[in-house]
Design a protein around this motif. Sequence first.
Motif, PDB file in Angstrom:
ATOM      1  N   ASN A 181       0.795  -1.240   0.000  1.00  0.00           N
ATOM      2  CA  ASN A 181       0.000   0.000   0.000  1.00  0.00           C
ATOM      3  C   ASN A 181       0.824   1.284   0.000  1.00  0.00           C
ATOM      4  OD1 ASN A 181      -2.542  -1.300  -0.063  1.00  0.00           O
ATOM      5  ND2 ASN A 181      -2.185  -1.916   2.072  1.00  0.00           N
ATOM      6  N   LEU A 182       2.071   1.149  -0.422  1.00  0.00           N
ATOM      7  CA  LEU A 182       2.941   2.345  -0.386  1.00  0.00           C
ATOM      8  C   LEU A 182       2.694   3.314  -1.536  1.00  0.00           C
ATOM      9  CD1 LEU A 182       6.536   1.051   0.469  1.00  0.00           C
ATOM     10  CD2 LEU A 182       4.812   2.062   1.978  1.00  0.00           C
ATOM     11  N   PHE A 183       2.096   2.844  -2.624  1.00  0.00           N
ATOM     12  CA  PHE A 183       2.142   3.637  -3.866  1.00  0.00           C
ATOM     13  C   PHE A 183       0.842   4.374  -4.163  1.00  0.00           C
ATOM     14  CE2 PHE A 183       5.362   0.397  -4.109  1.00  0.00           C
ATOM     15  CZ  PHE A 183       6.459   1.085  -4.602  1.00  0.00           C
ATOM     16  N   LEU A 184       1.002   5.619  -4.609  1.00  0.00           N
ATOM     17  CA  LEU A 184      -0.139   6.461  -4.982  1.00  0.00           C
ATOM     18  C   LEU A 184       0.014   6.875  -6.440  1.00  0.00           C
ATOM     19  CD1 LEU A 184      -0.231   8.833  -1.872  1.00  0.00           C
ATOM     20  CD2 LEU A 184      -1.611   6.772  -2.273  1.00  0.00           C
ATOM     21  N   ASP A 225       0.072   9.202  -9.732  1.00  0.00           N
ATOM     22  CA  ASP A 225       0.611  10.539 -10.005  1.00  0.00           C
ATOM     23  C   ASP A 225      -0.488  11.585  -9.894  1.00  0.00           C
ATOM     24  OD1 ASP A 225       2.114  12.662 -10.832  1.00  0.00           O
ATOM     25  OD2 ASP A 225       2.441  11.922 -12.874  1.00  0.00           O
ATOM     26  N   ASP A 226      -0.240  12.643  -9.127  1.00  0.00           N
ATOM     27  CA  ASP A 226      -1.221  13.725  -9.063  1.00  0.00           C
ATOM     28  C   ASP A 226      -0.694  15.033  -9.670  1.00  0.00           C
ATOM     29  OD1 ASP A 226       0.636  14.367  -7.158  1.00  0.00           O
ATOM     30  OD2 ASP A 226      -0.794  14.726  -5.553  1.00  0.00           O
ATOM     31  N   ARG A 227       0.443  14.946 -10.347  1.00  0.00           N
ATOM     32  CA  ARG A 227       0.923  16.143 -11.056  1.00  0.00           C
ATOM     33  C   ARG A 227       0.042  16.355 -12.285  1.00  0.00           C
ATOM     34  NH1 ARG A 227       6.180  14.991 -13.269  1.00  0.00           N
ATOM     35  NH2 ARG A 227       5.144  12.993 -13.543  1.00  0.00           N
ATOM     36  N   ARG A 228      -0.369  17.556 -12.522  1.00  0.00           N
ATOM     37  CA  ARG A 228      -1.275  17.797 -13.649  1.00  0.00           C
ATOM     38  C   ARG A 228      -0.899  19.046 -14.453  1.00  0.00           C
ATOM     39  NH1 ARG A 228      -2.202  13.488 -12.917  1.00  0.00           N
ATOM     40  NH2 ARG A 228      -4.058  12.385 -12.183  1.00  0.00           N
ATOM     41  N   GLY A 229       0.277  19.606 -14.246  1.00  0.00           N
ATOM     42  CA  GLY A 229       0.603  20.863 -14.904  1.00  0.00           C
ATOM     43  C   GLY A 229      -0.100  22.000 -14.183  1.00  0.00           C
ATOM     44  N   GLY A 230      -0.055  23.181 -14.801  1.00  0.00           N
ATOM     45  CA  GLY A 230      -0.655  24.340 -14.134  1.00  0.00           C
ATOM     46  C   GLY A 230       0.276  24.851 -13.058  1.00  0.00           C
ATOM     47  N   PRO A 231      -0.133  25.909 -12.386  1.00  0.00           N
ATOM     48  CA  PRO A 231       0.802  26.598 -11.471  1.00  0.00           C
ATOM     49  C   PRO A 231       1.289  25.752 -10.309  1.00  0.00           C
ATOM     50  CG  PRO A 231      -1.179  27.927 -11.877  1.00  0.00           C
ATOM     51  CD  PRO A 231      -1.405  26.614 -12.543  1.00  0.00           C
ATOM     52  N   ILE A 262       3.062  23.239  -7.942  1.00  0.00           N
ATOM     53  CA  ILE A 262       4.251  22.370  -7.942  1.00  0.00           C
ATOM     54  C   ILE A 262       3.910  21.137  -7.124  1.00  0.00           C
ATOM     55  CG2 ILE A 262       6.731  22.256  -7.401  1.00  0.00           C
ATOM     56  CD1 ILE A 262       6.026  24.648  -9.188  1.00  0.00           C
ATOM     57  N   ARG A 263       4.096  19.957  -7.731  1.00  0.00           N
ATOM     58  CA  ARG A 263       3.841  18.737  -6.943  1.00  0.00           C
ATOM     59  C   ARG A 263       5.034  17.809  -7.067  1.00  0.00           C
ATOM     60  NH1 ARG A 263      -1.721  18.547  -9.100  1.00  0.00           N
ATOM     61  NH2 ARG A 263      -3.157  19.153  -7.462  1.00  0.00           N
ATOM     62  N   PHE A 314       4.759   6.794  -1.991  1.00  0.00           N
ATOM     63  CA  PHE A 314       5.548   6.899  -3.217  1.00  0.00           C
ATOM     64  C   PHE A 314       4.644   7.111  -4.422  1.00  0.00           C
ATOM     65  CE2 PHE A 314       7.895   4.655  -0.071  1.00  0.00           C
ATOM     66  CZ  PHE A 314       9.186   5.128  -0.205  1.00  0.00           C
ATOM     67  N   ARG A 315       5.121   7.908  -5.348  1.00  0.00           N
ATOM     68  CA  ARG A 315       4.346   8.192  -6.551  1.00  0.00           C
ATOM     69  C   ARG A 315       4.660   7.143  -7.612  1.00  0.00           C
ATOM     70  NH1 ARG A 315       5.267  13.955  -8.015  1.00  0.00           N
ATOM     71  NH2 ARG A 315       3.552  14.302  -6.564  1.00  0.00           N
ATOM     72  N   ARG A 368       4.277  18.551 -21.156  1.00  0.00           N
ATOM     73  CA  ARG A 368       2.834  18.817 -21.190  1.00  0.00           C
ATOM     74  C   ARG A 368       2.402  19.733 -22.323  1.00  0.00           C
ATOM     75  NH1 ARG A 368       3.859  19.258 -15.613  1.00  0.00           N
ATOM     76  NH2 ARG A 368       3.337  17.326 -14.530  1.00  0.00           N
ATOM     77  N   THR A 375       0.688  25.181 -19.905  1.00  0.00           N
ATOM     78  CA  THR A 375      -0.320  24.918 -18.867  1.00  0.00           C
ATOM     79  C   THR A 375      -0.213  25.944 -17.733  1.00  0.00           C
ATOM     80  OG1 THR A 375       0.952  23.510 -17.332  1.00  0.00           O
ATOM     81  CG2 THR A 375       0.017  22.431 -19.297  1.00  0.00           C
ATOM     82  N   GLY A 376       0.814  26.795 -17.788  1.00  0.00           N
ATOM     83  CA  GLY A 376       1.012  27.774 -16.728  1.00  0.00           C
ATOM     84  C   GLY A 376       1.962  27.290 -15.645  1.00  0.00           C
ATOM     85  N   TYR A 377       2.524  26.109 -15.825  1.00  0.00           N
ATOM     86  CA  TYR A 377       3.492  25.563 -14.874  1.00  0.00           C
ATOM     87  C   TYR A 377       4.801  26.343 -14.978  1.00  0.00           C
ATOM     88  CZ  TYR A 377       6.592  22.073 -12.691  1.00  0.00           C
ATOM     89  OH  TYR A 377       7.516  21.414 -11.910  1.00  0.00           O
TER      90      TYR A 377
END
Lengths: 166, 166, 395, 395
Positions: free
Chosen positions: A152-155, A157-163, A165-166, C259-260, C296, C350-352
């Motif tokens: 259950n360690l892995f999630l 990706d929630d990076r989506r571009g836009g302003p 920072i992730r 972790f991602r 992107r 995207t504005g990043y």
Amino acid sequence: IGRVDTLPWPASFGLGRPATQAEIALLDIDIRPDGKGLPAGSGTATAGKAIFTLKCAACHGTDGGGGPGGTLVTSGAASGKRAEKTIGNYWPYATTVFDYIRRAMPFNQPGSLTNEEVYNLTAFLLNASHIINDKAVINAQTLPKVVMPAKNLFLPDDRRGGPEIR
Amino acid sequence: IGRVDTLPWPASFGLGRPATQAEIALLDIDIRPDGKGLPAGSGTATAGKAIFTLKCAACHGTDGGGGPGGTLVTSGAASGKRAEKTIGNYWPYATTVFDYIRRAMPFNQPGSLTNEEVYNLTAFLLNASHIINDKAVINAQTLPKVVMPAKNLFLPDDRRGGPEIR
Amino acid sequence: AVAVVQTSFAKAVQIGISGTSFPADDPTKRPGVPPGERGTRSLFEKAAKKPSDISSRTPLQDLYGMLTPSDLHFERHHNGVPAIDPAKHELLIHGMVEKPMVFNLADLKRFPSVSRIAFLECSGNFRTGKETLSPQDICGLTSQSEWTGVKLSTLFREVGVRPVATWFLAEGGDAAVMTRSIPIRKGWDDAIIAYAQNGEALRPEQGYPVRLFLPGWEGNTNVKWLRRLELSDQPYMTREETSKYTEPIKDTERGPGKFRQFSFDIDARSIITFPAYPNPVQPGWIEIRGLAWSGRGKVSRVDVSTDAGKSWHSATLQDPILDKAHTAFRYLWQWKGDETEIMSRVTDETGYIQPTIGQLLEARGPDMGGYHLNPITAWQIKRDGRVLHRPETWK
Amino acid sequence: AVAVVQTSFAKAVQIGISGTSFPADDPTKRPGVPPGERGTRSLFEKAAKKPSDISSRTPLQDLYGMLTPSDLHFERHHNGVPAIDPAKHELLIHGMVEKPMVFNLADLKRFPSVSRIAFLECSGNFRTGKETLSPQDICGLTSQSEWTGVKLSTLFREVGVRPVATWFLAEGGDAAVMTRSIPIRKGWDDAIIAYAQNGEALRPEQGYPVRLFLPGWEGNTNVKWLRRLELSDQPYMTREETSKYTEPIKDTERGPGKFRQFSFDIDARSIITFPAYPNPVQPGWIEIRGLAWSGRGKVSRVDVSTDAGKSWHSATLQDPILDKAHTAFRYLWQWKGDETEIMSRVTDETGYIQPTIGQLLEARGPDMGGYHLNPITAWQIKRDGRVLHRPETWK
Ligand code: HEC
Ligand code: HEC
Ligand SMILES: [Ca+2]
Ligand SMILES: [Ca+2]
Ligand SMILES: [Ca+2]
Ligand SMILES: [Ca+2]
Ligand SMILES: [Ca+2]
Ligand SMILES: [Ca+2]
Ligand SMILES: [Co+2]
Ligand SMILES: [Co+2]
């Protein structure tokens, strides 16, 4: 998620040839987390240890404890930040161990192991990592059921571009 | 047609170095139709013929009449459609003969001729092409005055894009 | 022939008028090399990749424009470059499809084709920690080519991908039999089964005779020496996508230690390639040059600072600005000889905005690992003209 | 190492389960070549230029996309490729200027720079007369690169070109000491003093270390191995621009026997590179592919005919469509096995439509020479799948 076909193209370009079941079977070596793809055969840690000593220990150390090819055996969850990332703390699925060893190891003789050897080596590495006991028999039925510490360690990706920072 | 300077750039980037007159003179080997660039020295057809036989005839034939390096001497205007294009019918300026021979010939030893040799060879080729007589002395004053048969053959490009094919 | 020329040249020096003033190896005085079947590279040019055991890095500081010469394209492979006979190589597509099919190279080349110029970057493309690092050392695992091939969507259509398929496995024919699971939407969107690079066949190091090319996605997913695609309704959880190309993140809801996974997109990034270590600069006008890119979309702008980040100036972008492509930027600067730091910062469509390493640390936590690091990178300009990397330290 | 692998492979075949079914040279069963300093080209790839005594032609029928690999860029030179030491090479600019200056290569690279992708074509790029000609034979004297250098206008500004200057002479440092006179407007407009090609230093065959690049203008004016520029108020009437790169025209006012001089622009042209001789085709779906370009701007459209010119269909153009650049076009066609002729026709942004050889003859007269020939070129498709050039005959 197929696609509605709006291209002014023929339904088929008539190129290539149908694949036979036999040739698919020859190449279809992947193993899924649900066990799809696992072959007949089985293995145990004891048998695996002997093969490991012969074919793997030179690069990964006695019992997989570390060597020029990297460390395979440690334990503890990833929260122990300094622990090396290994099967015991960073591999979410046991099927990956079988899949990877069969396709890529030993590094200098890839693709040379029998399925039986791979089952034995998998059992050995899971046992050395304190995930299965030393009597456990690893086969197409049991391997997908092994619950890995890293499950259950892995999630995603929630990076989506836009302003942001992730 | 210089340009009004509207760039937000420094007047000079301060790169490179001023060229000295001596180094310009060394490289400035071109000859213009008005004779600008012609060096001291002079030549005649008779002297040129001897040099030609020695250094040029192997590739262009005796008297320039043709060989593996091409034909240099024919006569008649370009209206004689089958005539090869040569100095006598297709070179609009005599200065080009001096310029080209000095920079590029002999093909296997380019840049090896003295100015005197080039004057002599130029005189020889102009005489063989029936453009000057065999007593004529070719030098910086006389060469630009030689009127070539091809002088008025050339028109500037009138292709300009757009639908018209030219 | 050479001997003849040299002899006649010696003679020419004696009799010629300008011969004595030209160097003995004056190329205007001896015939050159005749036309050939393959061109050459000048022996005076030394640009080369920097190999390690597992990769080889593009010499960004020695290159010009936006393209990478094919033989200087970075390498990353997991058990060497295989030697593949193209006549024997086939691509099998099977799994959740109506018609499992095998395509040879001639088949693939006959399908409708597509070309695009795009970068390819390894997600592990970052190094720091000492001053004597060049752009090649810091970020040489990115390169750019014109890729040509058949769109994967065209092949999906041909084999009849079933609506239930949500992922596909891509498998290479190298000694690592490399595998990655890819969401099917990328296959329908812009994935290319590429067989050519910069006008010619793929180079062996880039997957000859055929590779998967996923514009803007981390290098490892662009499986080389491609031999098989299997359509599936779940990912395969291969070693590369579990134990390798995953990275620690800060999960504010579920706590630390997460972790991602399946982190495909290459975040926008830029780097100044001139001035840069190891090449020193002289005072005066300097055109600061570099590359910017985003997985992107297009680069929208690049800003350059010449005062260690206090003020920023808009750089000029070289046309054409292409989608998911290295874009050359330039900024004219007069260096008066004072010590300073210069750096670049890209904004994508995207504005990043390219972050500092501090922003990355804040967003991802102190143990953020080595993948997908795209921080603003600074060069220290020393009074004597030396240009040094400004190391980032956080561990 | 190879011996060890082979031995262990033999053993693997005995003990392995799938080993027996794979070929003995299976690349998945032996480690590949480690990362290196320079990439390689597969030994199975045979694309090569076709050299004559004076030129070497790009294998257009073997290439993909719009770029030409640098070592397959066409060659045309007048006394071979010189070997030039870049540390000794200088560019002199003098004549009608305020400050005659000498720039070495390092100087040139420090000026503000520019990159552009553009074609380069020799104005003598046409052959016909027999059926067994490939695109390489017919029109292999065109190639495309990304060129990087300093704009000539930047150097004009630096040396202070005088308003009276209307032409400049460009001179090469090769054994032909090649010279051409160029109208000054081209220098102010878009001329580049190029030192790089496709990301790296120019190749020797393309003018290393520095050449003149005149976008859209006939190849010969793009003087290679450039050593000198002299500003002047008149052209020099060099051998190349009088006795060579001039061509017969029809002058309706002044009568026949006239010749066109300083004909710089490359007229719009296109050619189908697939299907093309020598490669045969099979019945079925065929993606007709080719290149189109114009020296006067962008390609606006390409039409393709598959019925010997009776009807025309709009082809798809591959983005990006760049100014004065080869543009790839494609048209999907189902060949049912009947004999026919296929051909392409480009229209550029000035509205110029690529002519037939008949139109060229009518406009220029029966003796139109061998320069600036850009006719529509047809391929005969024979019933047995052979693809042959349709020769043009007019002399
Ligand atoms: C000649 C050296 C060598 C031998 C022998 C060898 N390995 Fe490896 N092994 C490596 C290398 C190198 C890697 C890392 C490969 C990479 O990064 O792609 C590796 C990686 C692994 C991994 C993945 C580790 C991780 O954390 O991702 C496993 C599991 C493994 N080996 C198991 C084995 C087994 C089982 C054997 C014997 C059958 C074996 N190896 C024999 C060199 C070797
Ligand atoms: C080794 C062979 C060779 C020798 C020796 C040689 N030439 Fe040439 N010459 C050539 C070739 C080849 C060309 C064509 C070069 C080109 O196309 O650029 C040529 C071209 C010319 C031309 C231009 C012809 C035209 O119509 O454009 C002239 C004039 C000429 N040579 C004069 C001379 C003279 C004078 C000499 C002796 C000093 C000489 N050549 C020696 C091979 C030779
Ligand atoms: Ca499978
Ligand atoms: Ca001059
Ligand atoms: Ca001399
Ligand atoms: Ca590689
Ligand atoms: Ca096996
Ligand atoms: Ca050349
Ligand atoms: Co990732
Ligand atoms: Co012309």
